[in-house]
Scaffold this active site. Structure first.
Site, mmCIF file in Angstrom:
data_model
loop_
_atom_site.group_PDB
_atom_site.id
_atom_site.type_symbol
_atom_site.label_atom_id
_atom_site.label_comp_id
_atom_site.label_asym_id
_atom_site.label_seq_id
_atom_site.Cartn_x
_atom_site.Cartn_y
_atom_site.Cartn_z
ATOM 1 N N ASP A 166 0.642 -1.099 -0.111
ATOM 2 C CA ASP A 166 -0.004 0.076 -0.060
ATOM 3 C C ASP A 166 0.857 1.055 -0.034
ATOM 4 O OD1 ASP A 166 -1.882 -2.115 0.607
ATOM 5 O OD2 ASP A 166 -2.841 -0.777 2.132
ATOM 6 N N SER A 179 -2.115 1.111 6.682
ATOM 7 C CA SER A 179 -2.219 2.336 5.725
ATOM 8 C C SER A 179 -3.030 3.446 6.515
ATOM 9 C CB SER A 179 -3.068 1.950 4.582
ATOM 10 O OG SER A 179 -2.315 1.102 3.788
ATOM 11 N N ARG A 217 -9.426 0.680 10.093
ATOM 12 C CA ARG A 217 -8.065 1.220 9.690
ATOM 13 C C ARG A 217 -8.167 2.295 8.421
ATOM 14 N NH1 ARG A 217 -8.239 -4.612 8.573
ATOM 15 N NH2 ARG A 217 -8.587 -4.923 6.322
ATOM 16 N N GLU A 250 -11.642 -1.119 1.639
ATOM 17 C CA GLU A 250 -10.470 -0.644 2.356
ATOM 18 C C GLU A 250 -9.878 0.580 1.678
ATOM 19 O OE1 GLU A 250 -8.570 -4.099 3.803
ATOM 20 O OE2 GLU A 250 -8.379 -4.804 1.950
HETATM 21 C C1 FRU Z 1 -4.712 -3.149 2.014
HETATM 22 C C2 FRU Z 1 -4.533 -3.530 3.319
HETATM 23 C C3 FRU Z 1 -4.889 -2.331 4.154
HETATM 24 C C4 FRU Z 1 -4.089 -2.508 5.694
HETATM 25 C C5 FRU Z 1 -2.902 -3.009 4.735
HETATM 26 C C6 FRU Z 1 -2.445 -4.117 5.921
HETATM 27 O O1 FRU Z 1 -3.956 -3.785 1.248
HETATM 28 O O2 FRU Z 1 -5.442 -4.668 3.959
HETATM 29 O O3 FRU Z 1 -6.327 -2.136 4.338
HETATM 30 O O4 FRU Z 1 -3.923 -1.049 6.133
HETATM 31 O O5 FRU Z 1 -3.313 -3.592 3.741
HETATM 32 O O6 FRU Z 1 -1.051 -4.535 5.113
#
Ligand code: FRU
Length: 490
Positions: free
Chosen positions: A76, A162, A243, A336
């Site tokens: 990310d 993230s 998150r 996400e």
């Molecule tokens: C998306 C995700 C985000 C999270 C991160 C954790 O790829 O699942 O939602 O912050 O990866 O690795």
């Protein structure tokens, strides 16, 4: 809208705006999400893409260059944004923030070891090396800083997930991210539920003609913890999602700063919480299901939402939850890295999701999904035939999903090629490479994919195959400087 033969009609959505403080949550319904399967070709053979080309990311080749020069796994990523989500450069440098992990780890083990790292490169360079020409700057936070906020220091793993980075007053940065503590037993089970917090930390950015460096980021401000009223907690469901904060200013509400983030609807795991509104079928639709029918299949274990919060102070350390702006109850469990993108007076909510997180009876590719309305809180209309799918990885919905570490024999080599798509000014879309190839010949990623471009036009988001080479732009290309609405020349 008219129904595809054999499928229900999508739900009618007005796109009407509500006050951000109102208690109205748009629904991505089962009737909407079933439009994805409705546009999949039931006769697409083994390893072919079954989805329409105009909503499919061009296939990424296997011989990708690594942006970190073998230093770290990268997934990310995001750049500097200002309040309007434009992407400024800093003193002639482009800066990217990425989740990074040690390459000695297996790529699938990265999530419990993720740290925020950064890269930089000179802006406005005509010819770049194939891998994007980035220099890895190292980790962003001082050692131990992101773990300090947890009252219970007995965590087994502590990690950084993230978020987003805003630039203020010349060289002040505020990073909004997810600090996570895991409390696991040796066998990987939970001693107690993991604890994700939305956190802000302030630092400074500096640059000279040789590079970019960061200072500060010692103090961490714990902004929000899931409340159990709008946003599901670990006590309600140990597998909850909370998150990925993204902040922005809304021109319709000057002087305020808002944040969107990933959440789940706040019901105890297993409660039969889906309603007829979550189904969204028109009365008498011959292809309708009742909420009970969907829940008898187990669809109520998938309860994604997109949260909204408003800042309560100028330093953006204190926030107040507002009701979610979107829910996907009985549709999908994860929405996400949400972001708000304003174009032609319309507000687009973009968010990413996985094929594997769809609820029973619903299917769709990995990729970015879009919802359009007249404000940040709206009766959002899912883009593209009412489905919500904006840009998916090439996939075959006639065959099983498989996993990035064990692709299904019949899947298109691109099914897991990219994830964590983030839509940038000008419709440019960056993402990271997860797995490319078929079950008998695949490679894992850990670096950024080629940037692609989408045309965003009313209710339609379509891939621009004239961008770059057959729609694939440069690798790891996160350019600065473009304002919204201005399409860059490839
Ligand atoms: C998306 C995700 C985000 C999270 C991160 C954790 O790829 O699942 O939602 O912050 O990866 O690795």
């Amino acid at each position: 809208a008219a129904a595809v033969p054999g499928y229900p009609a999508p739900t009618e959505h007005t796109q009407k705006a509500y006050d951000p403080e109102d208690d109205f949550t748009a629904k991505w319904t089962r009737a909407d999400a079933r439009q994805i399967k409705a546009m999949s070709n039931p006769n697409a053979p083994s390893r072919a893409n079954s989805m329409p080309e105009e909503y499919t990311m061009p296939t990424v080749p296997q011989d990708f260059p690594d942006m970190s020069n073998e230093q770290v796994w990268v997934w990310d990523s995001w750049t500097l944004t200002d309040g309007s989500s434009a992407q400024p450069s800093f003193k002639g440098w482009e800066v990217v923030f990425s989740l990074v992990a040690d390459r000695k780890l297996g790529f699938d083990d990265r999530h419990t070891y993720a740290k925020l790292g950064y890269f930089y490169r000179k802006a406005d360079v005509a010819e770049r090396p194939k891998n994007g020409g980035w220099t890895y700057g190292g980790l962003v936070f001082p050692d131990g800083a992101s773990g300090a906020i947890f009252e219970d220091q007995s965590f087994s793993h502590q990690t950084e997930w993230s978020g987003s980075t805003r630039i203020f007053d010349g060289n002040k940065l505020r990073i909004f991210y997810t600090a996570v503590a895991f409390y696991r037993n040796e066998d990987g089970s939970n001693r107690k539920p993991y604890d994700p917090r939305l956190v802000q930390s302030e630092g400074r950015i500096f640059a000279d003609d040789k590079g970019v460096w960061l200072t500060g980021f010692r103090d961490q401000h714990d902004m929000l913890k899931a409340d159990g009223e709008y946003y599901q907690t670990g006590a309600q469901n140990e597998f909850f999602n909370f998150r990925d904060p993204f902040t922005f200013e809304d021109p319709a509400h000057p002087g305020k700063t808002y944040m969107v983030f990933e959440g789940n609807s706040a019901f105890p795991r297993g409660e039969r919480s889906c309603t007829e509104e979550d189904m969204g079928y028109a009365p008498g639709d011959p292809y309708a299901e009742t909420a009970d029918q969907a829940m008898d299949m187990g669809a109520h274990f998938q309860l994604a939402n997109v949260g909204l919060a408003v800042a309560e102070n100028a330093a953006l350390t204190k926030w107040r939850f507002l009701p979610p702006i979107l829910s996907a109850n009985c549709v999908n469990d994860q929405t996400e890295r949400p972001q708000i993108y304003i174009k032609d007076g319309k507000y687009y909510l973009f968010t990413i999701t996985h094929r594997s997180t769809y609820a029973a009876g619903i299917d769709g590719p990995e990729g970015v999904y879009g919802f359009v309305g007249d404000g940040i809180r709206s009766d959002f209309q899912p883009v593209n035939r009412g489905s919500g799918l904006a840009l998916g990885s090439p996939s075959n919905l006639n065959f099983a999903v498989g996993t990035p570490f064990a692709p299904d024999y019949n899947q298109h080599p691109g099914q897991f090629q990219a994830y964590s798509h983030y839509v940038m000014p000008g419709g440019l879309v960056q993402s990271f490479i997860d797995t490319i190839g078929t079950s008998d010949n695949f490679v894992r990623g850990g670096t950024l994919a080629p940037t692609v471009r989408v045309d965003i036009n009313g209710n339609a988001v379509t891939v621009d195959r004239s961008y770059g080479k057959n729609g694939l732009g440069a690798w790891a290309d996160i350019p600065s400087g473009y304002a919204h609405e201005i399409a860059p020349t490839p």
